[in-house]
Design a protein around this motif. Structure first.
Motif, PDB file in Angstrom:
ATOM      1  N   VAL A   5      27.347 -34.822 -17.867  1.00 52.79           N
ATOM      2  CA  VAL A   5      26.879 -34.050 -17.997  1.00 52.79           C
ATOM      3  C   VAL A   5      25.941 -33.342 -19.271  1.00 52.79           C
ATOM      4  O   VAL A   5      25.045 -32.750 -18.741  1.00 52.79           O
ATOM      5  CB  VAL A   5      28.383 -33.622 -17.753  1.00 52.79           C
ATOM      6  CG1 VAL A   5      28.294 -31.542 -17.567  1.00 52.79           C
ATOM      7  CG2 VAL A   5      29.267 -33.631 -16.379  1.00 52.79           C
ATOM      8  N   LEU A   6      26.585 -33.315 -20.015  1.00 50.57           N
ATOM      9  CA  LEU A   6      25.562 -32.756 -21.627  1.00 50.57           C
ATOM     10  C   LEU A   6      24.046 -33.369 -21.037  1.00 50.57           C
ATOM     11  O   LEU A   6      23.542 -32.794 -21.244  1.00 50.57           O
ATOM     12  CB  LEU A   6      26.148 -32.937 -22.643  1.00 50.57           C
ATOM     13  CG  LEU A   6      25.357 -32.673 -24.044  1.00 50.57           C
ATOM     14  CD1 LEU A   6      25.471 -31.077 -23.871  1.00 50.57           C
ATOM     15  CD2 LEU A   6      26.123 -33.412 -25.152  1.00 50.57           C
ATOM     16  N   GLY A   7      23.868 -34.341 -20.660  1.00 50.13           N
ATOM     17  CA  GLY A   7      22.906 -35.064 -21.052  1.00 50.13           C
ATOM     18  C   GLY A   7      22.264 -34.944 -19.795  1.00 50.13           C
ATOM     19  O   GLY A   7      20.882 -34.666 -19.892  1.00 50.13           O
ATOM     20  N   ALA A   8      22.623 -34.170 -18.396  1.00 47.00           N
ATOM     21  CA  ALA A   8      22.605 -33.493 -17.656  1.00 47.00           C
ATOM     22  C   ALA A   8      21.026 -32.308 -17.713  1.00 47.00           C
ATOM     23  O   ALA A   8      20.572 -32.319 -17.207  1.00 47.00           O
ATOM     24  CB  ALA A   8      22.835 -33.707 -16.056  1.00 47.00           C
ATOM     25  N   LEU A   9      22.254 -31.478 -18.560  1.00 46.10           N
ATOM     26  CA  LEU A   9      21.325 -30.404 -18.613  1.00 46.10           C
ATOM     27  C   LEU A   9      20.620 -30.361 -19.260  1.00 46.10           C
ATOM     28  O   LEU A   9      19.311 -29.750 -19.132  1.00 46.10           O
ATOM     29  CB  LEU A   9      23.086 -29.852 -19.790  1.00 46.10           C
ATOM     30  CG  LEU A   9      24.379 -29.288 -18.638  1.00 46.10           C
ATOM     31  CD1 LEU A   9      25.243 -28.427 -19.306  1.00 46.10           C
ATOM     32  CD2 LEU A   9      23.643 -28.411 -17.643  1.00 46.10           C
ATOM     33  N   LEU A  10      20.395 -31.217 -20.894  1.00 44.79           N
ATOM     34  CA  LEU A  10      19.268 -31.059 -21.379  1.00 44.79           C
ATOM     35  C   LEU A  10      17.963 -32.402 -20.772  1.00 44.79           C
ATOM     36  O   LEU A  10      17.367 -31.621 -20.866  1.00 44.79           O
ATOM     37  CB  LEU A  10      19.870 -32.384 -22.610  1.00 44.79           C
ATOM     38  CG  LEU A  10      18.881 -32.334 -23.772  1.00 44.79           C
ATOM     39  CD1 LEU A  10      18.646 -31.234 -24.276  1.00 44.79           C
ATOM     40  CD2 LEU A  10      19.083 -33.831 -24.874  1.00 44.79           C
ATOM     41  N   ASN A  11      18.127 -33.583 -20.069  1.00 50.19           N
ATOM     42  CA  ASN A  11      17.459 -33.912 -19.220  1.00 50.19           C
ATOM     43  C   ASN A  11      16.942 -33.025 -18.027  1.00 50.19           C
ATOM     44  O   ASN A  11      15.524 -32.899 -17.675  1.00 50.19           O
ATOM     45  CB  ASN A  11      17.793 -35.318 -18.429  1.00 50.19           C
ATOM     46  CG  ASN A  11      17.617 -36.573 -19.951  1.00 50.19           C
ATOM     47  OD1 ASN A  11      16.313 -35.975 -20.640  1.00 50.19           O
ATOM     48  ND2 ASN A  11      18.703 -37.097 -19.999  1.00 50.19           N
ATOM     49  N   PHE A  12      17.539 -32.044 -18.062  1.00 46.96           N
ATOM     50  CA  PHE A  12      16.843 -30.627 -17.076  1.00 46.96           C
ATOM     51  C   PHE A  12      15.947 -29.812 -17.450  1.00 46.96           C
ATOM     52  O   PHE A  12      14.791 -29.220 -16.667  1.00 46.96           O
ATOM     53  CB  PHE A  12      18.425 -29.681 -16.109  1.00 46.96           C
ATOM     54  CG  PHE A  12      18.162 -28.178 -15.715  1.00 46.96           C
ATOM     55  CD1 PHE A  12      17.225 -28.334 -14.163  1.00 46.96           C
ATOM     56  CD2 PHE A  12      17.763 -26.840 -16.141  1.00 46.96           C
ATOM     57  CE1 PHE A  12      17.657 -27.368 -12.916  1.00 46.96           C
ATOM     58  CE2 PHE A  12      17.046 -26.453 -15.526  1.00 46.96           C
ATOM     59  CZ  PHE A  12      16.725 -26.205 -14.032  1.00 46.96           C
ATOM     60  N   MET A  13      16.383 -29.199 -18.493  1.00 49.34           N
ATOM     61  CA  MET A  13      15.393 -28.575 -19.400  1.00 49.34           C
ATOM     62  C   MET A  13      14.035 -29.825 -19.300  1.00 49.34           C
ATOM     63  O   MET A  13      12.578 -28.708 -19.401  1.00 49.34           O
ATOM     64  CB  MET A  13      16.245 -28.185 -20.494  1.00 49.34           C
ATOM     65  CG  MET A  13      16.783 -27.501 -20.681  1.00 49.34           C
ATOM     66  SD  MET A  13      17.494 -26.679 -22.046  1.00 49.34           S
ATOM     67  CE  MET A  13      18.205 -27.716 -22.283  1.00 49.34           C
ATOM     68  N   ILE A  14      14.384 -30.802 -19.786  1.00 47.15           N
ATOM     69  CA  ILE A  14      13.125 -32.565 -20.380  1.00 47.15           C
ATOM     70  C   ILE A  14      12.444 -32.254 -18.701  1.00 47.15           C
ATOM     71  O   ILE A  14      11.129 -31.655 -19.410  1.00 47.15           O
ATOM     72  CB  ILE A  14      13.369 -33.300 -21.025  1.00 47.15           C
ATOM     73  CG1 ILE A  14      14.569 -32.905 -22.118  1.00 47.15           C
ATOM     74  CG2 ILE A  14      12.903 -33.885 -21.300  1.00 47.15           C
ATOM     75  CD1 ILE A  14      14.865 -34.212 -23.304  1.00 47.15           C
ATOM     76  N   GLY A  15      12.962 -32.373 -17.836  1.00 45.64           N
ATOM     77  CA  GLY A  15      12.167 -32.640 -16.506  1.00 45.64           C
ATOM     78  C   GLY A  15      11.446 -31.416 -16.580  1.00 45.64           C
ATOM     79  O   GLY A  15      10.298 -31.412 -16.103  1.00 45.64           O
ATOM     80  N   ALA A  16      12.047 -29.677 -16.213  1.00 46.86           N
ATOM     81  CA  ALA A  16      11.286 -28.887 -16.456  1.00 46.86           C
ATOM     82  C   ALA A  16      10.013 -28.933 -17.114  1.00 46.86           C
ATOM     83  O   ALA A  16       9.135 -27.914 -16.478  1.00 46.86           O
ATOM     84  CB  ALA A  16      12.343 -27.213 -16.101  1.00 46.86           C
ATOM     85  N   LEU A  17      10.737 -29.374 -18.064  1.00 50.04           N
ATOM     86  CA  LEU A  17       9.199 -29.064 -19.327  1.00 50.04           C
ATOM     87  C   LEU A  17       7.556 -30.001 -18.617  1.00 50.04           C
ATOM     88  O   LEU A  17       6.766 -29.874 -18.929  1.00 50.04           O
ATOM     89  CB  LEU A  17       9.249 -29.298 -20.733  1.00 50.04           C
ATOM     90  CG  LEU A  17       8.814 -29.344 -21.357  1.00 50.04           C
ATOM     91  CD1 LEU A  17       7.865 -27.826 -21.791  1.00 50.04           C
ATOM     92  CD2 LEU A  17       8.812 -29.504 -23.025  1.00 50.04           C
ATOM     93  N   GLY A  18       8.575 -31.112 -18.317  1.00 42.46           N
ATOM     94  CA  GLY A  18       7.318 -32.296 -17.538  1.00 42.46           C
ATOM     95  C   GLY A  18       6.668 -31.802 -16.805  1.00 42.46           C
ATOM     96  O   GLY A  18       5.582 -31.424 -16.040  1.00 42.46           O
TER      97      GLY A  18
END
Length: 171
Positions: free
Chosen positions: A148-161
């Motif tokens: 869950v924590l990684g999904a939140l973090l990777n949401f931001m990383i993917g949005a940045l990408g």
């Protein structure tokens, strides 16, 4: 946001992520079968690999967002959802593999004396002294939290990408 679009744009990154998880598991298992003379070198290699794999996963999810923006014309929010979805699937597969390795180690089928997973580290820090089957159960609970924590973090990383992938276009 279309579910078919999310699945289609995340398939490649899920495959690459699962491949990285399998490689990581093998890299962590192999040193337990090496002689004690080479154990220090193997330990150093595993430590360096742990840092490299983190960078590889960050690059993978940035690339996932960029790919979704360019190929599927997704906006930044969709790119974030796609990266979070990819991470969730890869995280679940990783958790299943780590549980299976833990069960094999508990049954003395696999020599995993130096093996550690992210969930095992978190459960060891939070619930020190829990071992055996109960340790595997606590690791699963911590693993779900890490997903869950990684999904939140990777949401931001993917949005940045996705932001970088869109470039100057205004779609």
């Amino acid at each position: 946001m279309d579910n078919k679009k999310i699945i289609a744009s995340s398939t490649v990154s899920i495959g690459i992520g699962i491949l990285l998880v399998l490689i990581s598991t093998l890299v962590h298992i192999i040193p337990s079968y090496i002689s004690s003379d080479a154990a220090k070198v193997a330990s150093t290699i595993v430590t360096v690999f742990d840092y490299v794999i983190i960078i590889a996963f960050i690059a993978l999810y940035i690339w996932t967002g960029m790919r979704a923006a360019r190929r599927y014309r997704s906006d930044s929010m969709e790119c974030g959802v796609i990266a979070a979805f990819s991470h969730t699937i890869v995280g679940i597969v990783s958790l299943i593999i780590n549980v299976l390795v833990g069960i094999l180690a508990l049954a003395n089928i696999l020599n995993a004396s130096g093996l550690k997973s992210n969930e095992a580290v978190v459960s060891g820090v939070v619930f020190g002294g829990v071992v055996g089957a109960m340790g595997i159960g606590v690791s699963v609970i911590c693993g779900i939290g890490l997903i869950v924590l990684g999904a939140l973090l990777n949401f931001m990383i993917g949005a940045l990408g996705g932001y970088f992938g869109r470039g100057n276009s205004s779609y």
